[in-house]
Scaffold this motif. Structure first.
Motif, PDB file in Angstrom:
ATOM      1  N   GLY B  69       1.572   0.016 -14.567  1.00 54.30           N
ATOM      2  CA  GLY B  69       0.986   0.293 -15.884  1.00 54.30           C
ATOM      3  C   GLY B  69       2.044   0.807 -16.833  1.00 54.30           C
ATOM      4  O   GLY B  69       2.949   1.528 -16.412  1.00 54.30           O
ATOM      5  N   ILE B  71       3.375   3.118 -19.956  1.00 54.13           N
ATOM      6  CA  ILE B  71       3.019   4.470 -20.416  1.00 54.13           C
ATOM      7  C   ILE B  71       3.181   4.632 -21.923  1.00 54.13           C
ATOM      8  O   ILE B  71       2.842   5.680 -22.467  1.00 54.13           O
ATOM      9  N   LYS B 102      -3.657   4.087 -21.091  1.00 55.08           N
ATOM     10  CA  LYS B 102      -3.478   5.334 -20.353  1.00 55.08           C
ATOM     11  C   LYS B 102      -4.642   5.647 -19.416  1.00 55.08           C
ATOM     12  O   LYS B 102      -4.452   6.381 -18.432  1.00 55.08           O
ATOM     13  N   VAL B 105      -3.501   3.987 -16.395  1.00 52.73           N
ATOM     14  CA  VAL B 105      -2.408   4.759 -15.796  1.00 52.73           C
ATOM     15  C   VAL B 105      -2.958   5.998 -15.087  1.00 52.73           C
ATOM     16  O   VAL B 105      -2.525   6.352 -13.980  1.00 52.73           O
ATOM     17  N   GLN B 108      -4.417   5.137 -11.813  1.00 49.26           N
ATOM     18  CA  GLN B 108      -3.325   4.849 -10.866  1.00 49.26           C
ATOM     19  C   GLN B 108      -2.680   6.140 -10.368  1.00 49.26           C
ATOM     20  O   GLN B 108      -2.402   6.295  -9.175  1.00 49.26           O
ATOM     21  N   TRP B 126       5.187   2.930 -13.255  1.00 49.58           N
ATOM     22  CA  TRP B 126       4.759   3.338 -14.609  1.00 49.58           C
ATOM     23  C   TRP B 126       5.971   3.162 -15.511  1.00 49.58           C
ATOM     24  O   TRP B 126       7.015   3.801 -15.274  1.00 49.58           O
TER      25      TRP B 126
END
Lengths: 358, 358
Positions: B69, B71, B102, B105, B108, B126
């Motif tokens: 992902g 950031i 986010k 994220v 995750q 990330w």
């Protein structure tokens, strides 16, 4: 302060005037030099209004002619100082302002100094800020502060006309034609509605259009309707919600500004049209007796002026006006701006032939 | 330095991650916080490359999944700090980054901390600079510095997909389509040749075009061909000699980038076309055994991804990849960006259901 010697040849004076840069909003140095040069001439009454200088004879003649020229130029683009170039055996002065319109101003300055006893009273006007927005134009300000100075039976503007007499001018309209849509991410374009695609018929109508030729008092004015700018879109991944086409309509002086607006609105029927600039044209001005004598004296066949010039201001004030100056108007604002020395001399002879002989 | 507590709920962690602003090129504070939080987890090996953090298990499982992902976000527009809003009885987290991406994220990060004994080895990534030019993307840099970290049998990108599995992605091409003309003063337009008028058929072809729907491995990818920007003209009194239409072609992943270029060149036959950006799509990636198990575990019907995402990078490296994250992609970059809390929870459950059970 640079000094201007008004006794040298018109070509040399053109060079001197050009070599004092005077891009719009920065005319003071040249205005100072002109003011100083004409203030020493005892046959002229001199008035200064900002960077506009007016110098006039007060000889009690039956008629008065206003002869005007703007002293500003568009920005210099590595085309100063002036240099002499020869092309196909013809000598040119090359550089910013030579055409638009310091050669015309130089001829006017030389004759203002020389013609102490002209056949008509003369009001000379050298003004600032012609190349920018109309509200900044020195003549706009002068007309508000000293409308009396515009009194006259005929006016000559020194705008470049290849040494020919160009009567009147076309009117000028600018408008924004808009399309609207709905913004979306371009990966999901079907959620949005593309404003740029909607502009296709606007451009197609313009591409298909044949401009009119309109005869006005014996002169044929060519019209023009063109896109001059287009813009739309904000990013490479966004369906645009707005497209703007700026169009420019040059209309014959027989049409009123209101008629011109109606024509443009009809032409773009179905679209949002916002008129952002509108200036009426000027009729040829050649029916005035002084105009006919002038044309006869300079021996030129009058032509129409296509571009809008400040003759329209004089026309609006009831003073018939024509354009008469050295230089090819298609070279105005050009990086290769240059004027034939022979045309400078011819315009000087033409004006003198008419003004000097009583 | 702000600290991230990875034991709170995914929604609370989303809020914490969003409230550390990290507009592209300014991700270091958030990267530091993530690095600190995951470095304390003994079941993960952590590598840092610039502002990209990689954390992976080394459990000797037969298979490895990469879960990634970005950031960074697009610029904040008065939409931070995050606040909770309720619309039609549904609770949302509102603010920049909540959708893109986010919340993904945060899920995750929470699972990275929790899943100490997953069914497959997991490489969490990330990364920085996704929202800007591809050459700045943290994955571009990481692939050059540590290509070994991309090894895997399947990849999941946390891009917003409304909590659905979105396979592959369309390819993306941008091109400039140009028309040329001859510049002239607009008062004498017949001397010039209007480049904007020449663009009429470009816009008409786009307006008339119906994009294709292309089935690839059972998913139907909608294509799109759009003008995203147009520009031409330099002044209100100049006939323009150049008009540029920027077009964006979103093409199905069954077409190669070269085929996409050919399609665009054919579509604009007769015009100058310059391709300025080109990224191939990614096939759905759903035929991988891990992908089928993943889809079965999360209980979602796979859909196609229309927008280009970094799944294409994994696809190009031979790693089948899908998008799976909370949030409505049409709200990404929107000033009203907001994510339903229920979707954050659902994505957390979906990933856990598949990863946790051996």
């Amino acid at each position: 302060m640079p000094e201007l010697d008004l006794t040298v040849s018109s070509a040399d004076l053109t060079r001197a005037v050009c070599d004092i840069p005077s891009v719009s909003d920065d005319e003071t140095t040249l205005a100072d030099a002109i003011f100083a040069a004409v203030s020493s001439l005892t046959h002229l009454e001199v008035v200064r209004d900002g960077d506009t200088i007016v110098a006039r004879t007060q000889l009690g003649r039956a008629q008065r002619v206003v002869i005007a020229g703007h002293i500003d130029t568009v920005p210099v683009n590595a085309n100063l100082p002036v240099r002499e170039v020869v092309e196909d055996g013809e000598t040119f002065l090359w550089g910013r302002g030579t055409v638009d319109m310091k050669a015309g101003v130089a001829v006017q300055l030389k004759l203002a100094a020389e013609l102490t006893d002209p056949r008509v009273d003369i009001t000379w006007m050298w003004y600032d800020h012609e190349e920018v927005a109309a509200e900044l134009n020195g003549l706009t300000r002068l007309a508000a502060n000293r409308p009396d100075l515009f009194a006259g039976d005929f006016a000559i503007l020194g705008e470049p006309s290849n040494g020919q007499v160009e009567g009147g001018c076309n009117g000028n309209l600018r408008a924004i034609v808009r399309t609207h849509g709905v913004r979306s991410h371009s990966a999901r374009a079907w959620i949005g509605d593309n404003a740029i695609h909607h502009a296709a018929p606007i451009l197609q109508r313009l591409a298909d259009h044949t401009p009119a030729d309109v005869e006005v008092e014996g002169l044929v004015y060519r019209e023009g309707l063109n896109a001059v700018r287009i813009s739309g879109g904000i990013a490479g991944n966004v369906i645009p919600d707005l497209c703007e086409v700026e169009v420019n309509y040059r209309f014959a002086p027989s049409r009123t500004p209101d008629e011109a607006v109606g024509i443009v609105r009809d032409f773009f029927a179905g679209f949002e049209v916002e008129v952002v600039d509108l200036a009426g044209g000027a009729r040829p001005g050649l029916d005035a007796p002084l105009a006919q004598e002038f044309v006869a004296a300079v021996g030129a066949e009058p032509r129409p002026k296509y571009g809008w010039t400040d003759v329209a201001r004089f026309s609006a004030l009831g003073v018939p006006a024509v354009n008469y100056g050295p230089g090819d108007p298609s070279l105005a604002h050009h990086d290769q701006e240059r004027v034939p020395v022979a045309q400078i001399d011819a315009v000087e002879r033409g004006l003198r032939a008419w003004l000097a002989v009583r």
